[in-house]
Design a protein around this motif. Sequence first.
Motif, short mmCIF file in Angstrom:
data_model
loop_
_atom_site.label_atom_id
_atom_site.label_comp_id
_atom_site.label_asym_id
_atom_site.label_seq_id
_atom_site.Cartn_x
_atom_site.Cartn_y
_atom_site.Cartn_z
N LYS A 254 -8.86 11.96 8.51
CA LYS A 254 -8.08 13.14 8.15
C LYS A 254 -7.19 13.44 9.35
CE LYS A 254 -7.34 17.03 5.67
NZ LYS A 254 -6.89 17.08 4.27
N TRP A 255 -5.90 13.16 9.23
CA TRP A 255 -4.99 13.28 10.37
C TRP A 255 -4.43 14.68 10.55
CZ3 TRP A 255 -5.17 9.21 13.47
CH2 TRP A 255 -5.56 7.99 12.93
N HIS A 256 -4.34 15.43 9.46
CA HIS A 256 -3.76 16.77 9.54
C HIS A 256 -4.20 17.58 8.33
CE1 HIS A 256 -0.54 19.87 9.84
NE2 HIS A 256 -0.64 19.61 11.13
N SER A 257 -4.30 18.88 8.51
CA SER A 257 -4.79 19.74 7.42
C SER A 257 -3.84 19.75 6.21
CB SER A 257 -4.97 21.17 7.92
OG SER A 257 -3.74 21.70 8.41
N SER A 258 -2.56 19.44 6.44
CA SER A 258 -1.58 19.48 5.35
C SER A 258 -1.37 18.13 4.67
CB SER A 258 -0.23 19.97 5.88
OG SER A 258 0.34 18.99 6.75
N GLN A 259 -2.07 17.11 5.11
CA GLN A 259 -1.74 15.75 4.66
C GLN A 259 -2.07 15.50 3.19
OE1 GLN A 259 -4.42 13.28 7.15
NE2 GLN A 259 -5.28 12.49 5.26
N SER A 260 -1.28 14.61 2.61
CA SER A 260 -1.58 14.06 1.28
C SER A 260 -1.20 12.59 1.32
CB SER A 260 -0.79 14.80 0.19
OG SER A 260 0.60 14.61 0.37
N ILE A 261 -1.88 11.79 0.51
CA ILE A 261 -1.64 10.35 0.51
C ILE A 261 -1.35 9.88 -0.91
CG2 ILE A 261 -2.71 8.08 0.84
CD1 ILE A 261 -4.25 9.23 3.19
N ARG A 262 -0.26 9.12 -1.04
CA ARG A 262 0.07 8.50 -2.33
C ARG A 262 -0.04 6.99 -2.19
NH1 ARG A 262 5.98 8.90 -3.65
NH2 ARG A 262 6.06 6.67 -3.16
N GLU A 263 -0.81 6.39 -3.05
CA GLU A 263 -1.02 4.94 -2.98
C GLU A 263 -0.01 4.22 -3.88
OE1 GLU A 263 -4.94 3.42 -3.02
OE2 GLU A 263 -5.86 5.34 -2.46
N ASN A 264 0.58 3.17 -3.34
CA ASN A 264 1.54 2.36 -4.08
C ASN A 264 0.86 1.13 -4.69
OD1 ASN A 264 3.66 4.10 -3.29
ND2 ASN A 264 3.87 3.00 -1.34
N ARG A 265 1.50 0.52 -5.65
CA ARG A 265 0.92 -0.62 -6.34
C ARG A 265 0.67 -1.81 -5.42
NH1 ARG A 265 4.11 -1.05 -12.18
NH2 ARG A 265 3.32 0.93 -13.06
N ASP A 266 1.51 -1.96 -4.40
CA ASP A 266 1.36 -3.11 -3.50
C ASP A 266 0.30 -2.88 -2.42
OD1 ASP A 266 2.58 -1.23 -1.93
OD2 ASP A 266 4.30 -2.48 -1.36
N GLY A 267 -0.41 -1.72 -2.49
CA GLY A 267 -1.46 -1.43 -1.52
C GLY A 267 -1.00 -0.60 -0.34
N LYS B 76 7.32 12.10 5.94
CA LYS B 76 6.73 11.08 5.06
C LYS B 76 6.79 9.74 5.77
CE LYS B 76 7.62 13.21 0.56
NZ LYS B 76 8.18 13.01 -0.80
N ILE B 77 5.64 9.08 5.83
CA ILE B 77 5.54 7.79 6.52
C ILE B 77 4.92 6.77 5.57
CG2 ILE B 77 4.73 6.61 8.60
CD1 ILE B 77 3.89 9.77 9.30
N LYS B 78 5.55 5.62 5.49
CA LYS B 78 5.00 4.53 4.67
C LYS B 78 4.23 3.58 5.57
CE LYS B 78 6.25 0.80 1.47
NZ LYS B 78 7.37 0.10 0.80
N PHE B 79 2.97 3.34 5.22
CA PHE B 79 2.15 2.39 5.96
C PHE B 79 1.91 1.15 5.11
CE2 PHE B 79 1.11 6.35 8.14
CZ PHE B 79 1.15 5.95 9.46
N SER B 80 1.97 0.01 5.75
CA SER B 80 1.78 -1.26 5.06
C SER B 80 0.37 -1.36 4.47
CB SER B 80 2.00 -2.42 6.03
OG SER B 80 0.97 -2.43 7.01
N PHE B 81 0.21 -2.31 3.57
CA PHE B 81 -1.10 -2.57 2.98
C PHE B 81 -2.14 -2.82 4.07
CE2 PHE B 81 -4.06 -6.04 1.85
CZ PHE B 81 -4.86 -5.36 0.95
N TYR B 82 -1.74 -3.58 5.09
CA TYR B 82 -2.65 -3.91 6.18
C TYR B 82 -3.12 -2.65 6.92
CZ TYR B 82 -4.19 -5.54 10.78
OH TYR B 82 -4.91 -5.75 11.92
N GLN B 83 -2.18 -1.77 7.30
CA GLN B 83 -2.52 -0.59 8.10
C GLN B 83 -3.11 0.53 7.26
OE1 GLN B 83 -2.07 -0.71 11.57
NE2 GLN B 83 -3.47 1.02 11.38
N ALA B 84 -2.80 0.55 5.98
CA ALA B 84 -3.25 1.64 5.10
C ALA B 84 -4.76 1.80 5.11
CB ALA B 84 -2.76 1.39 3.67
N ARG B 85 -5.48 0.70 5.26
CA ARG B 85 -6.94 0.76 5.24
C ARG B 85 -7.49 1.66 6.34
NH1 ARG B 85 -7.81 -5.64 5.24
NH2 ARG B 85 -5.87 -5.44 6.42
N TRP B 86 -6.86 1.60 7.52
CA TRP B 86 -7.32 2.41 8.64
C TRP B 86 -6.81 3.85 8.54
CZ3 TRP B 86 -6.39 -2.81 9.24
CH2 TRP B 86 -7.45 -3.56 9.78
#
Length: 315
Positions: free
Chosen positions: A253-266, A238-248
């Motif tokens: 699609k980085w991996h077939s198993s991936q899932s993304i959860r969005e946080n309130r702060d972006g 599990k990796i947390k990406f900042s609001f700035y980097q999250a856009r990219w």
Amino acid sequence: LKRLIFIDNELKSKSYPNKKLLAQKYQVSQKTIQRDIEFLINQYEAPIEYDYKRKGYHYYREFSLNPLKLDEGDFFMLALTEKVLQQYRNSPFRNHIIKFYEKIKTLFNDEISIYSNELNDVMSFEIGPMREVNKEYFDKLEKAIREKLIVEIKYHTLYTDTYSVRKIDPYHLKNYKGDWYLIAYCHTKKDIRVFALSRIKNLKLKDYNFKKIDNIKIDEIMKSSFGIYLDNKIWKVKIKFSFYQARWIKEKKWHSSQSIRENRDGSIILSIEVNNLEEIKRWILQYGKEAEVISPKALREEIKTEFRESLKKYK
């Protein structure tokens, strides 16, 4: 098709060949040549006529044979194909690529050149540096895979900077980001391993066969890899990406198993299941302060160590 091209070339030579001469050169009957000439006239509107003074056929005006009847879009794709193939000029397929494209160019040289020049102004391609591969080894491995032959290799392991002799059962050649790898069963490790072809320093084909593991599927083997290398353990990363980097990050699609959860702060949490931490560690490091490993703890500690050691160099 070859015969039509042959007749076209003979007519372009302005030697005024007749049916008898064409039939002798191509070793077919004169009736066959007659049918071919009629076919060229009726289907391709070829400007062919018989010159009674010279006793042979010729083109009475300029003509370019397009035996495959390609349209504008097809010529554009051929020009595009040439650009793509150029990126693999250092690959083991180099000579085959050149021969194939030269054959195509003999048919449509003028048309391809026009679209190729136009394409230079429209788009370009660039791939990263590729490691050189011994073509002899590549050809032998291809043969070994097809014929299920055991192979003995001398392999250079960069991580430990050591050389070892291995007996392997070669299963599959895979090109990953421009570099070639061999997926094989290693008799020493008694498991499936991935070998970089550029690190194979010697290779011998054995004269006896191997029995491939039942129901083995390369796609399934590589499914949990975050690149090219394999391991037996599955890691839930599990990796947390900042609001700035999250856009990219969300763009791909980085991996077939991936899932993304969005946080309130972006910011986002990217979850992936992989069987090797080394390659995903390198990937995470490129994002610097914009990425934080949440889990597993082992990977988080490795990232901390990498940054700590890097920081020492800037004191």
